[in-house]
Design a protein around this motif. Structure first.
Motif, PDB file in Angstrom:
ATOM      1  N   SER A  26       0.807  -1.217   0.000  1.00 10.89           N
ATOM      2  CA  SER A  26       0.000   0.000   0.000  1.00 10.89           C
ATOM      3  C   SER A  26       0.842   1.270   0.000  1.00 10.89           C
ATOM      4  O   SER A  26       0.318   2.354  -0.272  1.00 10.89           O
ATOM      5  N   GLU A  27       2.133   1.135   0.276  1.00 14.07           N
ATOM      6  CA  GLU A  27       2.989   2.316   0.406  1.00 14.07           C
ATOM      7  C   GLU A  27       3.988   2.454  -0.740  1.00 14.07           C
ATOM      8  O   GLU A  27       4.956   3.206  -0.625  1.00 14.07           O
ATOM      9  N   MET A  28       3.766   1.774  -1.851  1.00 15.89           N
ATOM     10  CA  MET A  28       4.754   1.793  -2.923  1.00 15.89           C
ATOM     11  C   MET A  28       4.932   3.186  -3.535  1.00 15.89           C
ATOM     12  O   MET A  28       6.045   3.586  -3.898  1.00 15.89           O
ATOM     13  N   HIS A  29       3.868   3.968  -3.627  1.00 12.15           N
ATOM     14  CA  HIS A  29       4.021   5.315  -4.166  1.00 12.15           C
ATOM     15  C   HIS A  29       4.758   6.221  -3.183  1.00 12.15           C
ATOM     16  O   HIS A  29       5.544   7.087  -3.589  1.00 12.15           O
ATOM     17  N   PHE A  30       4.504   6.022  -1.900  1.00  8.31           N
ATOM     18  CA  PHE A  30       5.262   6.736  -0.880  1.00  8.31           C
ATOM     19  C   PHE A  30       6.735   6.341  -0.984  1.00  8.31           C
ATOM     20  O   PHE A  30       7.632   7.191  -0.930  1.00  8.31           O
ATOM     21  N   LEU A  31       6.996   5.048  -1.142  1.00  5.85           N
ATOM     22  CA  LEU A  31       8.368   4.570  -1.266  1.00  5.85           C
ATOM     23  C   LEU A  31       9.070   5.224  -2.453  1.00  5.85           C
ATOM     24  O   LEU A  31      10.222   5.664  -2.351  1.00  5.85           O
ATOM     25  N   LYS A  32       8.384   5.300  -3.586  1.00  3.69           N
ATOM     26  CA  LYS A  32       8.970   5.951  -4.761  1.00  3.69           C
ATOM     27  C   LYS A  32       9.260   7.428  -4.479  1.00  3.69           C
ATOM     28  O   LYS A  32      10.305   7.962  -4.862  1.00  3.69           O
ATOM     29  N   ALA A  33       8.357   8.094  -3.768  1.00  2.00           N
ATOM     30  CA  ALA A  33       8.537   9.514  -3.465  1.00  2.00           C
ATOM     31  C   ALA A  33       9.704   9.756  -2.521  1.00  2.00           C
ATOM     32  O   ALA A  33      10.275  10.860  -2.496  1.00  2.00           O
ATOM     33  N   LEU A  34      10.086   8.729  -1.741  1.00  2.00           N
ATOM     34  CA  LEU A  34      11.222   8.881  -0.839  1.00  2.00           C
ATOM     35  C   LEU A  34      12.545   9.012  -1.584  1.00  2.00           C
ATOM     36  O   LEU A  34      13.575   9.343  -0.990  1.00  2.00           O
ATOM     37  N   ASP A  35      12.525   8.737  -2.886  1.00  2.00           N
ATOM     38  CA  ASP A  35      13.722   8.941  -3.710  1.00  2.00           C
ATOM     39  C   ASP A  35      13.895  10.443  -3.943  1.00  2.00           C
ATOM     40  O   ASP A  35      13.728  10.963  -5.043  1.00  2.00           O
ATOM     41  N   ASN A  36      14.214  11.121  -2.855  1.00  2.00           N
ATOM     42  CA  ASN A  36      14.297  12.581  -2.821  1.00  2.00           C
ATOM     43  C   ASN A  36      15.609  12.935  -2.135  1.00  2.00           C
ATOM     44  O   ASN A  36      15.875  12.469  -1.017  1.00  2.00           O
ATOM     45  N   PRO A  37      16.468  13.750  -2.755  1.00  2.00           N
ATOM     46  CA  PRO A  37      17.780  14.026  -2.176  1.00  2.00           C
ATOM     47  C   PRO A  37      17.731  14.714  -0.817  1.00  2.00           C
ATOM     48  O   PRO A  37      18.722  14.716  -0.074  1.00  2.00           O
ATOM     49  N   ARG A  38      16.584  15.288  -0.469  1.00  2.00           N
ATOM     50  CA  ARG A  38      16.475  15.989   0.813  1.00  2.00           C
ATOM     51  C   ARG A  38      15.997  15.069   1.944  1.00  2.00           C
ATOM     52  O   ARG A  38      15.926  15.495   3.094  1.00  2.00           O
ATOM     53  N   MET A  39      15.666  13.831   1.623  1.00  2.00           N
ATOM     54  CA  MET A  39      15.144  12.892   2.612  1.00  2.00           C
ATOM     55  C   MET A  39      16.089  11.700   2.738  1.00  2.00           C
ATOM     56  O   MET A  39      16.453  11.072   1.734  1.00  2.00           O
ATOM     57  N   ARG A  40      16.491  11.377   3.950  1.00  2.00           N
ATOM     58  CA  ARG A  40      17.277  10.170   4.191  1.00  2.00           C
ATOM     59  C   ARG A  40      16.324   9.051   4.581  1.00  2.00           C
ATOM     60  O   ARG A  40      15.637   9.140   5.616  1.00  2.00           O
ATOM     61  N   SER A  41      16.287   8.012   3.778  1.00  2.00           N
ATOM     62  CA  SER A  41      15.411   6.868   4.034  1.00  2.00           C
ATOM     63  C   SER A  41      16.245   5.747   4.634  1.00  2.00           C
ATOM     64  O   SER A  41      17.284   5.374   4.078  1.00  2.00           O
ATOM     65  N   VAL A  42      15.788   5.209   5.748  1.00  2.00           N
ATOM     66  CA  VAL A  42      16.521   4.170   6.468  1.00  2.00           C
ATOM     67  C   VAL A  42      15.632   2.943   6.572  1.00  2.00           C
ATOM     68  O   VAL A  42      14.557   2.993   7.183  1.00  2.00           O
ATOM     69  N   LEU A  43      16.065   1.845   5.975  1.00  2.00           N
ATOM     70  CA  LEU A  43      15.286   0.610   6.001  1.00  2.00           C
ATOM     71  C   LEU A  43      15.508  -0.129   7.318  1.00  2.00           C
ATOM     72  O   LEU A  43      16.647  -0.374   7.723  1.00  2.00           O
ATOM     73  N   CYS A  44      14.429  -0.499   7.970  1.00  2.00           N
ATOM     74  CA  CYS A  44      14.464  -1.286   9.200  1.00  2.00           C
ATOM     75  C   CYS A  44      13.685  -2.578   8.953  1.00  2.00           C
ATOM     76  O   CYS A  44      12.652  -2.561   8.289  1.00  2.00           O
ATOM     77  N   LEU A  45      14.158  -3.681   9.511  1.00  2.00           N
ATOM     78  CA  LEU A  45      13.564  -4.992   9.223  1.00  2.00           C
ATOM     79  C   LEU A  45      12.407  -5.352  10.144  1.00  2.00           C
ATOM     80  O   LEU A  45      11.866  -6.446  10.029  1.00  2.00           O
ATOM     81  N   PHE A  46      12.050  -4.435  11.020  1.00  2.00           N
ATOM     82  CA  PHE A  46      10.913  -4.653  11.918  1.00  2.00           C
ATOM     83  C   PHE A  46      10.397  -3.281  12.313  1.00  2.00           C
ATOM     84  O   PHE A  46      11.175  -2.355  12.548  1.00  2.00           O
ATOM     85  N   GLU A  47       9.085  -3.133  12.388  1.00  2.00           N
ATOM     86  CA  GLU A  47       8.503  -1.827  12.656  1.00  2.00           C
ATOM     87  C   GLU A  47       8.883  -1.281  14.039  1.00  2.00           C
ATOM     88  O   GLU A  47       8.955  -0.071  14.241  1.00  2.00           O
ATOM     89  N   GLY A  48       9.115  -2.183  15.010  1.00  2.00           N
ATOM     90  CA  GLY A  48       9.564  -1.720  16.319  1.00  2.00           C
ATOM     91  C   GLY A  48      10.938  -1.081  16.277  1.00  2.00           C
ATOM     92  O   GLY A  48      11.273  -0.258  17.125  1.00  2.00           O
ATOM     93  N   VAL A  49      11.743  -1.454  15.283  1.00  2.00           N
ATOM     94  CA  VAL A  49      13.026  -0.783  15.088  1.00  2.00           C
ATOM     95  C   VAL A  49      12.789   0.603  14.492  1.00  2.00           C
ATOM     96  O   VAL A  49      13.440   1.586  14.881  1.00  2.00           O
ATOM     97  N   CYS A  50      11.849   0.722  13.558  1.00  2.00           N
ATOM     98  CA  CYS A  50      11.512   2.038  12.986  1.00  2.00           C
ATOM     99  C   CYS A  50      11.117   3.027  14.070  1.00  2.00           C
ATOM    100  O   CYS A  50      11.655   4.142  14.155  1.00  2.00           O
ATOM    101  N   THR A  51      10.162   2.633  14.903  1.00  2.00           N
ATOM    102  CA  THR A  51       9.640   3.566  15.903  1.00  2.00           C
ATOM    103  C   THR A  51      10.655   3.834  17.011  1.00  2.00           C
ATOM    104  O   THR A  51      10.757   4.960  17.507  1.00  2.00           O
ATOM    105  N   GLY A  52      11.428   2.821  17.391  1.00  2.00           N
ATOM    106  CA  GLY A  52      12.470   3.043  18.390  1.00  2.00           C
ATOM    107  C   GLY A  52      13.573   3.941  17.868  1.00  2.00           C
ATOM    108  O   GLY A  52      14.099   4.793  18.595  1.00  2.00           O
ATOM    109  N   ALA A  53      13.943   3.776  16.597  1.00  2.00           N
ATOM    110  CA  ALA A  53      14.975   4.632  16.012  1.00  2.00           C
ATOM    111  C   ALA A  53      14.495   6.078  15.929  1.00  2.00           C
ATOM    112  O   ALA A  53      15.269   7.018  16.167  1.00  2.00           O
ATOM    113  N   ALA A  54      13.212   6.276  15.582  1.00  2.00           N
ATOM    114  CA  ALA A  54      12.669   7.637  15.559  1.00  2.00           C
ATOM    115  C   ALA A  54      12.718   8.263  16.953  1.00  2.00           C
ATOM    116  O   ALA A  54      12.984   9.466  17.095  1.00  2.00           O
ATOM    117  N   ASP A  55      12.494   7.462  17.978  1.00  2.00           N
ATOM    118  CA  ASP A  55      12.591   7.929  19.367  1.00  2.00           C
ATOM    119  C   ASP A  55      14.021   8.383  19.661  1.00  2.00           C
ATOM    120  O   ASP A  55      14.260   9.490  20.165  1.00  2.00           O
TER     121      ASP A  55
END
Length: 514
Positions: A26-55
């Protein structure tokens, strides 16, 4: 410009330049939009890592990052560390993908009540209604996340609002939130308390444990003789040589009661009065003595730095010099591994301005007192108590501060919750030394078993809190995720391995075999 492109453009325009992502269909268009030089995209293998890293990112920058989560189950996977972030007053923008509006009526397998999942742990929840509304909704989410002292904003993004045309892009204005100021009458009342000379403890939390607020608190201590402390867990504190020292209210109820009974007054700054972490049979929840008076100087959500400044001025202490923590020059330890020798090794090995993330529970209980005079560093604790925060928070902190070494202390039981963090650390070449205290047990639960009056665990109960059958191979685990690792079983080896880990960039793992 479609809705997803509008979303990323608005995030970056509003100062959000990092996204911790675990995307799905459901997020493939968002994923494509993240290909933006002003945004650093960091892949995490579990959503709890995403939210903890944001913390962790917020704790070191006071600026929110975004997460990208896949539908309700993805959000649910991240909720434990959203809970920890909320308790730490960390700002975060969770973008949760959703089925397209036309697909929802078919009740596809991944359909769920995303808003219902989000509300208990979010300060603000909104579902995007159209692609043309994306930019304005994102601006509102960023504004909410930036509110003092940090808020959780969750934005539900249906797939069709991502892929549909959003029309001509109009940049929304930044939403600026006012910081609530402390009450002047309250400050004057507390000034009288400090003038009285009666035993007083200032309990600092939030942003009052660092920067100018900490300096102001040091002036109050020098001028009035009050003592300074934090709750047992602290979102982020600046400590070590050359800084104002803070005591720590003990975790154990009996020890906390004994510590606090000496004070006639407790003054709180961005926190509440001390309470027990859990309820125990025949023990109180409120830890102060019955005769002790509690005075809130700055409530949670108020500007604690401004409150302390007003109090310093009211006491005429602006020229007072704070007493700073001297350097301890701790010698490297020798012999076996004990909580004391581990803490001594840390005190000797920590480099200047490193970041210490602590989820060590039983093994690290002596760390704070022994490292008080170590090189200046920042310390991060788990404010919400949900296990599995340490390695994700360290990941976010390292991304926020790439020039600083991060040490993450974590028990082996806790590490297994979010060990996927190591993969992200290797992929991003982050300067993190992960220290796994391997006692092959949930040792904290053995202590709590006794604290609850259940005696000593045995039989089936003991088997439920031991993790030694089979033992976890931490060296192989780290290697499989691209992180060099070594095991130590003496205090000397632990100290040497820590100092060695600082010399080379990138992540390292140390298994401390207890």
């Amino acid at each position: 410009m479609n809705g997803a492109e509008s979303l990323v453009r608005t995030l970056t325009a509003q100062g959000v330049d990092t996204c911790f992502a675990n995307p799905g269909t459901s997020e493939m268009h968002f994923l494509k939009a993240l290909d933006n030089p002003r945004m650093r995209s960091v892949l995490c293998l579990f959503e709890g890592v995403c939210t903890g890293a944001a913390d962790g990112y917020y704790r070191m920058t006071d600026a929110p990052a975004s997460t990208l989560l896949h539908l309700g189950p993805g959000l649910a996977n991240g909720l434990a560390n959203i809970h920890n972030a909320k308790r730490a007053s960390s700002g975060m923008i969770n973008v949760v993908g959703e089925h397209s509006s036309s697909h929802l009526k078919h009740d596809a397998p991944l359909t769920s009540d995303i808003e219902g999942l989000a509300r208990p742990l979010s300060h603000w929840v909104r579902r995007v209604e159209s692609s043309r509304a994306v930019a304005w909704d994102v601006a509102m989410a960023v504004g909410k996340a930036n509110e003092y002292p940090g808020r959780i904003a969750t934005l539900v993004l249906p797939g069709d609002t991502s892929w549909q045309d959003g029309g001509e892009y109009v940049a929304p204005p930044r939403v600026r939130a006012e910081v609530k100021q402390p009450d002047a009458a309250r400050v004057e009342s507390i000034a009288k308390v400090l003038h009285s000379g009666e035993p007083t403890l200032l309990v600092l939390a939030g942003r009052a444990t660092r920067g100018r607020a900490l300096e102001l608190a040091g002036k109050l201590k020098a001028a009035t003789g009050c003592r300074l402390a934090t709750q047992f867990f602290c979102a982020r504190s600046e400590r070590g040589a050359g800084r104002v020292a803070l005591e720590r209210i003990p975790y154990a109820v009996d020890a906390a009661l004994d510590y606090l009974k000496a004070f006639k007054h407790i003054v709180t700054v961005e926190t509440t009065e001390p309470i027990a972490f859990f309820s125990y049979p025949d023990k109180p929840s409120l830890l102060k003595a019955p005769c002790t008076l509690v005075h809130p100087l700055a409530e949670i959500g108020e500007d604690g730095t401004a409150a302390l400044d007003m109090l310093v001025q009211a006491l005429g202490a602006t020229s007072t010099q704070a007493v700073l923590q001297p350097r301890s020059n701790m010698a490297p330890p020798s012999g076996g591994l004990t909580p004391a020798s581990i803490a001594q090794a840390l005190a000797a090995a920590l480099p200047e301005h490193c970041i210490l993330v602590d989820e060590s529970l039983t093994t690290g209980r002596e760390t704070m007192s022994i490292t008080a005079g170590a090189a200046p560093h920042d310390c991060i604790n788990n404010m919400g108590g949900s296990i599995g925060y340490g390695t994700p928070v360290a990941t976010g902190a390292a991304l926020a501060c790439p020039d600083r070494r991060v040490f993450c202390m974590v028990g082996d039981g806790s590490a297994m919750y979010t060990i996927q963090s190591l993969w992200t650390q290797a992929r991003e070449n982050l300067n993190i030394t992960t220290i796994i205290f391997a006692n092959n047990s949930y040792a904290i639960l053995k202590a709590e078993y006794a604290n609850m009056g259940a005696g000593a665990p045995s039989g089936r109960a003991l088997s439920m809190i031991d993790i030694d059958r089979p033992r976890i191979d931490w060296l192989s685990m780290a290697k499989s995720m691209g992180v060099p690792a070594v095991a130590v079983d003496t205090a000397q080896a632990f100290y040497k391995t820590m100092t060695d880990s600082v010399r080379e960039p990138g992540p390292r793992l140390i298994e401390v075999r207890l």
